[in-house]
Scaffold this active site. Structure first.
Site, PDB file in Angstrom:
ATOM      1  N   ARG A 162      11.948  -1.376  -8.530  1.00 47.69           N
ATOM      2  CA  ARG A 162      11.683  -1.664  -9.933  1.00 47.69           C
ATOM      3  C   ARG A 162      12.966  -1.528 -10.745  1.00 47.69           C
ATOM      4  NH1 ARG A 162       6.709   2.495  -9.963  1.00 47.69           N
ATOM      5  NH2 ARG A 162       8.088   3.388  -8.395  1.00 47.69           N
ATOM      6  N   LYS A 177       5.899  -6.756 -13.327  1.00 47.57           N
ATOM      7  CA  LYS A 177       5.158  -6.920 -14.571  1.00 47.57           C
ATOM      8  C   LYS A 177       5.715  -8.053 -15.431  1.00 47.57           C
ATOM      9  CE  LYS A 177       3.615  -2.113 -14.791  1.00 47.57           C
ATOM     10  NZ  LYS A 177       3.577  -0.855 -15.582  1.00 47.57           N
ATOM     11  N   TYR A 227       0.521   1.752  -3.482  1.00 49.45           N
ATOM     12  CA  TYR A 227      -0.088   1.983  -4.786  1.00 49.45           C
ATOM     13  C   TYR A 227      -1.491   2.560  -4.633  1.00 49.45           C
ATOM     14  CZ  TYR A 227       3.499  -1.447  -6.186  1.00 49.45           C
ATOM     15  OH  TYR A 227       4.676  -2.127  -6.390  1.00 49.45           O
ATOM     16  N   ARG A 228      -2.025   3.067  -5.738  1.00 40.69           N
ATOM     17  CA  ARG A 228      -3.439   3.435  -5.733  1.00 40.69           C
ATOM     18  C   ARG A 228      -4.281   2.165  -5.564  1.00 40.69           C
ATOM     19  NH1 ARG A 228      -5.071   8.301  -9.894  1.00 40.69           N
ATOM     20  NH2 ARG A 228      -3.004   9.236 -10.129  1.00 40.69           N
ATOM     21  N   GLY A 283      -3.379  12.808  -5.179  1.00 41.80           N
ATOM     22  CA  GLY A 283      -3.337  13.827  -4.136  1.00 41.80           C
ATOM     23  C   GLY A 283      -1.979  13.843  -3.466  1.00 41.80           C
ATOM     24  N   HIS A 284      -1.744  14.863  -2.677  1.00 41.23           N
ATOM     25  CA  HIS A 284      -0.518  14.964  -1.898  1.00 41.23           C
ATOM     26  C   HIS A 284      -0.849  15.515  -0.517  1.00 41.23           C
ATOM     27  CE1 HIS A 284       2.591  13.650  -4.634  1.00 41.23           C
ATOM     28  NE2 HIS A 284       2.046  14.352  -5.607  1.00 41.23           N
ATOM     29  N   ASP A 285       0.174  15.575   0.321  1.00 43.88           N
ATOM     30  CA  ASP A 285       0.030  15.991   1.710  1.00 43.88           C
ATOM     31  C   ASP A 285      -0.868  17.214   1.850  1.00 43.88           C
ATOM     32  OD1 ASP A 285       0.845  17.778   4.028  1.00 43.88           O
ATOM     33  OD2 ASP A 285       2.046  16.021   4.557  1.00 43.88           O
ATOM     34  N   TYR A 323      -4.558  16.381   1.527  1.00 45.79           N
ATOM     35  CA  TYR A 323      -5.140  15.597   2.616  1.00 45.79           C
ATOM     36  C   TYR A 323      -5.337  16.462   3.864  1.00 45.79           C
ATOM     37  CZ  TYR A 323      -2.955  12.244  -0.561  1.00 45.79           C
ATOM     38  OH  TYR A 323      -2.536  11.573  -1.671  1.00 45.79           O
ATOM     39  N   ASP A 327       1.843  13.450   5.305  1.00 47.22           N
ATOM     40  CA  ASP A 327       2.582  12.273   4.853  1.00 47.22           C
ATOM     41  C   ASP A 327       3.185  11.482   6.006  1.00 47.22           C
ATOM     42  OD1 ASP A 327       2.039  12.717   2.221  1.00 47.22           O
ATOM     43  OD2 ASP A 327       4.033  13.402   1.668  1.00 47.22           O
TER      44      ASP A 327
END
Length: 378
Positions: free
Chosen positions: A48, A75, A97-98, A138-140, A143, A169
C-alpha cells in the site's frame, strides 16, 4: 544474486517459473510468501502507498526477502483493475484480510478467478472464512488457546507458556497455507481449474495436534499439563540448569538413549526408573542436582557427540556459531544480515537467498515490464 541464473531458472529453486501475487499484510501471509520465494517462485508483493504502522525497517524485514514489491492503492479507481492485470499472469495469490474485505475492494476470488480461471487464491486468516468468530480480531495466542493446544504447554503449577507466535501463525498458518497452495497448484496444472484455499490458523493448529488426540483416546495422554511424556513432566524429557545458569534440553526417551544419559550423568543403580511415574519428582530432583554440579561448558563436553540426546539451550547468536549449524550453512549472511537459510534442501534444484527484503515499491517498473502490466509503471 538475481542475474542470469534466476532469469533462466538454473539454481533458482524447485518453484522457478511459479508466479505469486501477495497482498501485503503481517505475520503468516508474508512468511508463507517468503517461503515460496525462497524456493524459487517469483513473488510480487503488492504494498500500500502509505505502508503499515506495524512494520519496522523494510531493509530488515526478513519475511519480505526473495520477493519484489510494487505500490498499488486498491482503493483508487484504477487499483483493482491493475491488480487483476497482475492476477492474469499469476499462478498463486495470497491475501490475509478479514473475511469480506477483499470482496469489498473488488479483488476477491470471484473477479480474480474470472480473470484467471487457473488461479489458486490463498486466504490466510486466524478463524477462517466462516463461523461465529470469522469476523473478529485475534492473534496467535488466541488461536492456540481455543484449539486446546496452548493448554498443553507449560508447567503444571503455572499458567500455560506462550510459544512465541511460531506455533499458530507460522506452523498452523503459514505452512498449511503453503501446503494448500502447492496442492491446489498441482490440481490447477492438471485440470486448468483454480480454486480458493481457506487456510485458517485454528484449523492448522488443531491438525498439528493430531498425535495427541490419538493418545488422548487411548488413555495415554492427560487433558491437562503435568504427567505427560512430552510436556516436560517426564524427567527424561525436560530442561535442567547447570551451575553457571546455562540450560540443557534432555530428550532421552528411548531406553538405550536413557541408559547412555544416566551413565554420563552419573545416576547410580539406586536411581528411580525412567518410567516409574510415581517417583518422577524424586528422579527429576536427582537429575537437577547432578546438572547443578557442573558448568555449561563441562556438561557440553560430557554429552557432545553421544547418543544421550542432551543439547545445550543456545541463544540465537550462539546458535549461529555452533559447529554443526555452521557446517550446514544454516545461518548465512546476506547484505550484512545473518538469517536462516531456505529450507528444506533439494539435490537437483537447490534454493538460495536470491534477494534481500523488498523495499516497498522499489521493483514496480521491473515487475511492470516482466509481467507485461504497463499500467503499473510509475
Amino acid at each position: 544474486m538475481t542475474g542470469d541464473r534466476e532469469a533462466d531458472g538454473r539454481g533458482a529453486g524447485p518453484l522457478a517459473g511459479v508466479r505469486v501475487v501477495e497482498l501485503a499484510g503481517i505475520g503468516p501471509g508474508p512468511f508463507a510468501a517468503m517461503l515460496l520465494g525462497d524456493l524459487g517462485a517469483d513473488v510480487v508483493r503488492v504494498d500500500r502507498p502509505n505502508g503499515s504502522p506495524l512494520t519496522g525497517d523494510p531493509a530488515l524485514d526478513l519475511t519480505n526477502r526473495s520477493k519484489r514489491s510494487v505500490l498499488l492503492d486498491l482503493k483508487a479507481p484504477d487499483g483493482p483493475g491493475l491488480l487483476l492485470d497482475l492476477v492474469e499472469h499469476a499462478d498463486l495469490l495470497i491475501e490475509g484480510y478479514r473475511p469480506g474485505v477483499a470482496e469489498r475492494l473488488g479483488v476477491g476470488p470471484e473477479p480474480c478467478l474470472a480473470r484467471n480461471p487457473a488461479l489458486v487464491y490463498g486466504r490466510m486468516t486466524g478463524w477462517g472464512q466462516h463461523g461465529p468468530l470469522a469476523a473478529t480480531a485475534g492473534h496467535d495466542i488466541d488461536y492456540t488457546a481455543l484449539t486446546g493446544v496452548l493448554s498443553m504447554i507449560g508447567p503444571a503449577d503455572g499458567p500455560p507458556s506462550v510459544p512465541l507466535n511460531l506455533l499458530g501463525d507460522y506452523a498452523g498458518g503459514s505452512l498449511y497455507l503453503v501446503v494448500g497452495l502447492l496442492a491446489a497448484l498441482q490440481h490447477a496444472r492438471g485440470t486448468g481449474q483454480g480454486q480458493v484455499v481457506d487456510a485458517a490458523i485454528v484449523d492448522g493448529t488443531a491438525h498439528l495436534a493430531t498425535l495427541f488426540w490419538g493418545l488422548l483416546a487411548e488413555g495415554r495422554w492427560q487433558d491437562r499439563r503435568g504427567g505427560n511424556l512430552l510436556d516436560g513432566s517426564a524427567p527424561c524429557y525436560a530442561v535442567y540448569q547447570a551451575s553457571d545458569g546455562g540450560h540443557f534440553a534432555v530428550g532421552a526417551l528411548e531406553p538405550q538413549f536413557y541408559a547412555e544419559f544416566a551413565r554420563l550423568l552419573g545416576l547410580g543403580p539406586e536411581a528411580p526408573g525412567q518410567y516409574d511415574t510415581a517417583r518422577w519428582p524424586e528422579l527429576r530432583a536427582l537429575i537437577a542436582t547432578r546438572f547443578a554440579g557442573r558448568t555449561t561448558a563441562e556438561w557440553t563436553a560430557v554429552f557432545e557427540g553421544t547418543d544421550a540426546c542432551v543439547t545445550p539451550v543456545l541463544t540465537m547468536r550462539q546458535a549461529v556459531r555452533h559447529p554443526h549449524l555452521a557446517a550446514r550453512g544454516t545461518y548465512p549472511t546476506l547484505d550484512g544480515v545473518t538469517q536462516p537459510a531456505p529450507a528444506p534442501r533439494f539435490s537437483a534444484t537447490p534454493a538460495e537467498l536470491r534477494r534481500p527484503p523488498a523495499r516497498p515499491g522499489a521493483d514496480t517498473a521491473e515487475v511492470a515490464r516482466d509481467w507485461a502490466v504497463p499500467g503499473l509503471a510509475p
